[in-house]
Write a protein that holds these residues in place. Structure first.
Motif, PDB file in Angstrom:
ATOM      1  N   LEU A 203     -29.422   9.741  64.486  1.00  0.00           N
ATOM      2  CA  LEU A 203     -30.098   8.454  64.359  1.00  0.00           C
ATOM      3  C   LEU A 203     -30.917   8.361  63.075  1.00  0.00           C
ATOM      4  N   MET A 204     -30.965   7.162  62.541  1.00  0.00           N
ATOM      5  CA  MET A 204     -31.795   6.844  61.382  1.00  0.00           C
ATOM      6  C   MET A 204     -32.546   5.556  61.690  1.00  0.00           C
ATOM      7  N   MET A 205     -33.781   5.452  61.213  1.00  0.00           N
ATOM      8  CA  MET A 205     -34.556   4.232  61.410  1.00  0.00           C
ATOM      9  C   MET A 205     -35.191   3.815  60.093  1.00  0.00           C
ATOM     10  N   VAL A 206     -35.191   2.499  59.828  1.00  0.00           N
ATOM     11  CA  VAL A 206     -35.829   1.959  58.626  1.00  0.00           C
ATOM     12  C   VAL A 206     -36.778   0.835  59.029  1.00  0.00           C
ATOM     13  N   THR A 207     -37.796   0.632  58.213  1.00  0.00           N
ATOM     14  CA  THR A 207     -38.773  -0.426  58.471  1.00  0.00           C
ATOM     15  C   THR A 207     -38.348  -1.725  57.797  1.00  0.00           C
ATOM     16  N   SER A 208     -38.934  -2.829  58.243  1.00  0.00           N
ATOM     17  CA  SER A 208     -38.829  -4.115  57.553  1.00  0.00           C
ATOM     18  C   SER A 208     -40.237  -4.471  57.106  1.00  0.00           C
ATOM     19  N   THR A 209     -40.496  -4.377  55.807  1.00  0.00           N
ATOM     20  CA  THR A 209     -41.869  -4.394  55.314  1.00  0.00           C
ATOM     21  C   THR A 209     -42.264  -5.730  54.687  1.00  0.00           C
ATOM     22  N   ILE A 210     -41.831  -5.976  53.465  1.00  0.00           N
ATOM     23  CA  ILE A 210     -42.283  -7.170  52.752  1.00  0.00           C
ATOM     24  C   ILE A 210     -41.350  -7.422  51.576  1.00  0.00           C
ATOM     25  N   HIS A 211     -41.181  -8.680  51.203  1.00  0.00           N
ATOM     26  CA  HIS A 211     -40.383  -9.005  50.020  1.00  0.00           C
ATOM     27  C   HIS A 211     -41.045  -8.377  48.793  1.00  0.00           C
ATOM     28  N   PRO A 212     -40.264  -7.911  47.820  1.00  0.00           N
ATOM     29  CA  PRO A 212     -40.855  -7.239  46.657  1.00  0.00           C
ATOM     30  C   PRO A 212     -41.897  -8.043  45.895  1.00  0.00           C
ATOM     31  N   ASP A 213     -41.846  -9.388  45.972  1.00  0.00           N
ATOM     32  CA  ASP A 213     -42.865 -10.154  45.245  1.00  0.00           C
ATOM     33  C   ASP A 213     -44.144 -10.330  46.057  1.00  0.00           C
ATOM     34  N   LEU A 214     -44.162  -9.788  47.269  1.00  0.00           N
ATOM     35  CA  LEU A 214     -45.341  -9.772  48.142  1.00  0.00           C
ATOM     36  C   LEU A 214     -45.728 -11.136  48.708  1.00  0.00           C
ATOM     37  N   PHE A 218     -42.162 -11.568  54.934  1.00  0.00           N
ATOM     38  CA  PHE A 218     -42.846 -10.439  55.554  1.00  0.00           C
ATOM     39  C   PHE A 218     -42.039  -9.969  56.763  1.00  0.00           C
ATOM     40  N   GLY A 219     -41.984  -8.664  56.963  1.00  0.00           N
ATOM     41  CA  GLY A 219     -41.273  -8.120  58.105  1.00  0.00           C
ATOM     42  C   GLY A 219     -42.220  -7.694  59.207  1.00  0.00           C
ATOM     43  N   ASN A 220     -41.667  -7.471  60.395  1.00  0.00           N
ATOM     44  CA  ASN A 220     -42.471  -6.938  61.507  1.00  0.00           C
ATOM     45  C   ASN A 220     -41.602  -6.142  62.480  1.00  0.00           C
ATOM     46  N   THR A 221     -40.558  -5.488  61.931  1.00  0.00           N
ATOM     47  CA  THR A 221     -39.614  -4.764  62.781  1.00  0.00           C
ATOM     48  C   THR A 221     -39.238  -3.413  62.187  1.00  0.00           C
ATOM     49  N   CYS A 222     -38.588  -2.592  63.017  1.00  0.00           N
ATOM     50  CA  CYS A 222     -37.889  -1.382  62.587  1.00  0.00           C
ATOM     51  C   CYS A 222     -36.483  -1.440  63.175  1.00  0.00           C
ATOM     52  N   THR A 223     -35.501  -0.925  62.435  1.00  0.00           N
ATOM     53  CA  THR A 223     -34.108  -0.990  62.881  1.00  0.00           C
ATOM     54  C   THR A 223     -33.513   0.401  62.989  1.00  0.00           C
ATOM     55  N   LEU A 224     -32.850   0.660  64.122  1.00  0.00           N
ATOM     56  CA  LEU A 224     -32.209   1.940  64.411  1.00  0.00           C
ATOM     57  C   LEU A 224     -30.742   1.867  64.007  1.00  0.00           C
ATOM     58  N   ILE A 225     -30.264   2.902  63.287  1.00  0.00           N
ATOM     59  CA  ILE A 225     -28.912   2.917  62.731  1.00  0.00           C
ATOM     60  C   ILE A 225     -28.211   4.211  63.128  1.00  0.00           C
ATOM     61  N   ASP A 226     -26.924   4.111  63.464  1.00  0.00           N
ATOM     62  CA  ASP A 226     -26.114   5.286  63.774  1.00  0.00           C
ATOM     63  C   ASP A 226     -25.848   6.048  62.482  1.00  0.00           C
ATOM     64  N   LYS A 228     -23.696   8.296  61.722  1.00  0.00           N
ATOM     65  CA  LYS A 228     -22.293   8.552  61.377  1.00  0.00           C
ATOM     66  C   LYS A 228     -21.531   7.272  61.062  1.00  0.00           C
ATOM     67  N   THR A 229     -21.677   6.272  61.908  1.00  0.00           N
ATOM     68  CA  THR A 229     -20.898   5.045  61.731  1.00  0.00           C
ATOM     69  C   THR A 229     -21.613   4.002  60.883  1.00  0.00           C
ATOM     70  N   TYR A 230     -22.926   4.164  60.705  1.00  0.00           N
ATOM     71  CA  TYR A 230     -23.783   3.225  59.982  1.00  0.00           C
ATOM     72  C   TYR A 230     -23.915   1.887  60.705  1.00  0.00           C
ATOM     73  N   GLU A 231     -23.536   1.849  61.973  1.00  0.00           N
ATOM     74  CA  GLU A 231     -23.695   0.637  62.763  1.00  0.00           C
ATOM     75  C   GLU A 231     -25.139   0.512  63.248  1.00  0.00           C
ATOM     76  N   LEU A 232     -25.628  -0.715  63.312  1.00  0.00           N
ATOM     77  CA  LEU A 232     -26.978  -0.956  63.804  1.00  0.00           C
ATOM     78  C   LEU A 232     -26.989  -0.886  65.328  1.00  0.00           C
ATOM     79  N   LYS A 233     -27.938  -0.125  65.868  1.00  0.00           N
ATOM     80  CA  LYS A 233     -28.027   0.039  67.312  1.00  0.00           C
ATOM     81  C   LYS A 233     -29.070  -0.892  67.932  1.00  0.00           C
TER      82      LYS A 233
END
Length: 416
Positions: A203-214, A218-226, A228-233
């Motif tokens: 498993l891999m997890m990434v955050t959703s933070t903020i657009h580069p120009d600030l 704005f994000g408020n989530t984290c996403t879990l990714i497989d 091996k397959t790179y599919e979002l869980k």
């Protein structure tokens, strides 16, 4: 709601035009390759930005307050004006050094050597092709010869962001993982910054933070990714409500000897969140808040580090503190001590001084944002909480430190 009010306050404090031209440098790295027996020098690499319009780059600096050359820079490598090197990482074997960047080529491999006195010396930086991916953020090296990189800007769209998969042997981009929120608002990748991997669970997890120009999103989530397959869980809300713009900035999937939880820090929320691993679903359950920074007068929660004694170190850029927690009884967090750094408290390294004092060096700067940009490095004795020395890079060299790493391998514990 309170976070929305805080966000409005933040927007009032900073000039929007100023923010639009700044890219977001935070940090990141996993350090499962940390070796507590490795003898670390007291000289460290730092990424830095110039305050005078000159070249940004990397430098070697002495951080032992007991050393006669404390605070002195002995080697510099210029990368170019506006490159904004972001964070330094070692590969899995700690024999290659990399820096991500918010501008320039976004990712570089850094060549180093020892000078005639055995001191670390910066030699050159080789750009790595990141394809269409922009605004380089965090790296994570896995044991199977890959490394992953979050790109907060993705291909440059308004609601963009991507994760690059690279061959760790030749630095070639293998794949770009994209999942626009426009295609599926329930499972997506947007403005990714923090990244963590649990290889055993795939498993891999990434955050959703903020657009580069600030300002544009704005994000408020984290996403879990497989892995091996790179599919979002699954995409998880890490906020008090769907409209709470908490901006999760770092995530840590605990693994190995640690209890199997996911931890996340929220930059604008100022909090720490936790989610337990569910063996039946092979995913994590929902995130819940376990530490509310506002109750302690704290905000801008940033980095997490765990040492070999189940102690969690978390930096709070405002007002510039590092809180140390006991995590041996998760999901309960026990606050052990509070260390005082400077405004903008961000990344950390851990080492012993020449006299054997265990210290943490805290890099104090976030984006050169007013009141979060001290431009210093605080060296704090962990046992007593006493500041043994402070280097003011702003006044001494006209630069701001962006990140920090050891010159003899990783100088921190599990980080991502």
């Amino acid at each position: 709601m309170e976070n929305t009010k805080n966000l409005k306050t933040m927007k009032l404090k900073f000039n929007p035009v100023f923010l639009l031209v700044i890219l977001l440098p935070f940090s990141n790295c996993q350090n499962d390759n940390h070796n507590p027996e490795l003898p670390h020098d007291t000289a460290f690499y730092i990424d830095y930005r110039s305050l005078t319009g000159q070249s940004d780059g990397i430098a070697v600096i002495e951080l032992d307050p007991e050393a006669p050359d404390f605070g002195n820079i002995s080697s510099k490598l210029e990368l170019g004006a506006g490159v904004l090197p972001h964070h330094l990482y070692y590969n899995q074997n700690a024999n290659k050094l990399y820096t991500t960047a918010l501008g320039g080529s976004y990712l570089y491999q850094v060549k180093t050597e020892k000078d005639k006195n055995g001191q670390p010396k910066l030699v050159s930086a080789t750009p790595i092709d990141t394809g269409e991916n922009t605004v380089g953020e965090n790296l994570f090296f896995t044991n199977d010869g890959r490394f992953f990189m979050t790109f907060m800007g993705g291909a440059g769209g308004l609601k963009d962001g991507s994760v690059g998969v690279f061959n760790a042997n030749n630095n070639q981009l293998i794949k770009t993982i994209k999942a626009p929120i426009q295609d599926n608002p329930n499972k997506f990748i947007m403005y990714p910054h923090g990244i963590s991997v649990n290889e055993e669970k795939g498993l891999m997890m990434v955050t959703s933070t903020i657009h580069p120009d600030l300002t544009s999103g704005f994000g408020n989530t984290c996403t879990l990714i497989d892995l091996k397959t790179y599919e979002l869980k699954e995409t998880y809300q890490v906020a008090d409500s769907p409209t709470d713009l908490s901006s999760p900035v770092e995530v840590l999937l605990l693994r190995g000897q640690f209890p199997q939880y996911a931890l996340a820090t929220t930059m604008l929320g100022g909090d720490i969140w936790i989610a337990p691993y569910n063996a039946a679903t092979k995913k994590y359950d929902a995130f819940t808040k376990i530490f509310d920074g506002s109750t302690q007068g704290l905000g801008w929660t940033l980095e997490m580090y765990i040492d070999d004694n189940n102690r969690l170190y978390v930096s709070f850029a405002d007002p510039g503190k590092v809180l140390v927690f006991d995590i041996s009884n998760l999901p309960q967090l026990k606050l052990l001590k509070t260390l005082t750094a400077d405004k903008g408290a961000h990344h950390m390294v851990f080492f012993k001084t020449k006299k054997g004092k265990e210290v943490v060096a805290v890099q104090n700067n976030l984006l050169d944002i007013p009141n979060l940009n001290s431009g210093t490095i605080s060296v704090i004795e962990i046992q007593t909480g006493k500041t043994l020395g402070t280097v003011n890079l702003r006044s001494k060299y006209g630069i701001l430190p962006e990140s920090i790493e050891g010159t003899n391998g990783p100088s921190n514990y599990m980080h991502h």
